[in-house]
Enzyme design. Structure first.
Site, short mmCIF file in Angstrom:
data_model
loop_
_atom_site.label_atom_id
_atom_site.label_comp_id
_atom_site.label_asym_id
_atom_site.label_seq_id
_atom_site.Cartn_x
_atom_site.Cartn_y
_atom_site.Cartn_z
N HIS A 124 26.55 -10.54 -39.90
CA HIS A 124 27.86 -10.97 -40.41
C HIS A 124 28.77 -9.74 -40.62
CE1 HIS A 124 25.60 -14.52 -42.37
NE2 HIS A 124 26.35 -15.04 -41.41
N LYS B 266 24.81 -29.80 -49.06
CA LYS B 266 23.81 -28.85 -48.56
C LYS B 266 23.16 -28.15 -49.75
CE LYS B 266 23.95 -25.60 -44.69
NZ LYS B 266 24.84 -24.73 -43.92
N ARG C 50 25.90 -15.78 -31.19
CA ARG C 50 24.61 -15.16 -30.87
C ARG C 50 24.02 -15.69 -29.57
NH1 ARG C 50 21.93 -16.87 -36.42
NH2 ARG C 50 22.86 -18.73 -35.54
N SER D 90 20.99 -16.34 -41.43
CA SER D 90 20.75 -16.55 -42.86
C SER D 90 19.56 -17.47 -43.07
CB SER D 90 21.99 -17.14 -43.52
OG SER D 90 23.05 -16.21 -43.52
#
Length: 153
Positions: free
Chosen positions: A17, A41, A90, A128
């Protein structure tokens, strides 16, 4: 003033990040790192703790502002007058996911441009989610997080 939003959960923030934000810095007058709070979440770290960590990571960079937000990212972008959303990519899967969101965002806010920055190869496996799993299992996360974040974990 060219303002970009770099949104994410940053639960926790990783070196990947940080790399994306720092590489985006020359493109904008200001980057707002927006820490999204999603009530549906289950977070590993509380929003306030994530904000504290991200602030510590970017403390020496005046062009970066850190803010918590709830709701749609596009609404937050409007609130802070961002004209760009920066996202790290990514993989092909990331690109497909981010492309769909960018197209929806542009439909909702035509003047919004999404800027995709490719992850450096050495960071492409870092997420993460993986870091949280290592943390939960008491593993060494020091290679994946910025130094400033380690003190908080």
């Amino acid at each position: 003033m060219k303002i970009a939003l770099f949104p994410g959960s940053f639960d926790p923030i990783t070196i990947a990040h940080v790399d994306i934000v720092k590489r985006a810095l020359p493109l904008f007058d200001k980057i707002v790192v927006g820490i999204g709070l999603n009530s549906s979440k289950q977070s590993f770290l509380a929003g306030a703790k994530r904000e504290e960590i991200v602030r510590a990571v970017f403390a020496d960079i005046p062009k970066i502002e850190v803010r918590l937000y709830e709701g749609l990212t596009i609404d937050f972008a409007k609130e802070i007058h961002a004209q760009h959303i920066v996202r790290g990519i990514r993989s092909v899967a990331d690109f497909e996911y981010e492309r769909a969101i960018a197209q929806i965002n542009q439909t909702m806010m035509p003047e919004m441009e999404s800027i995709f920055i490719l992850s450096k190869p050495e960071y492409s496996a870092i997420s993460s989610t993986i870091v949280r799993d290592i943390l939960r299992n008491k593993g060494d996360i020091s290679k994946f997080l910025p130094q400033e974040a380690l003190a908080f974990l």
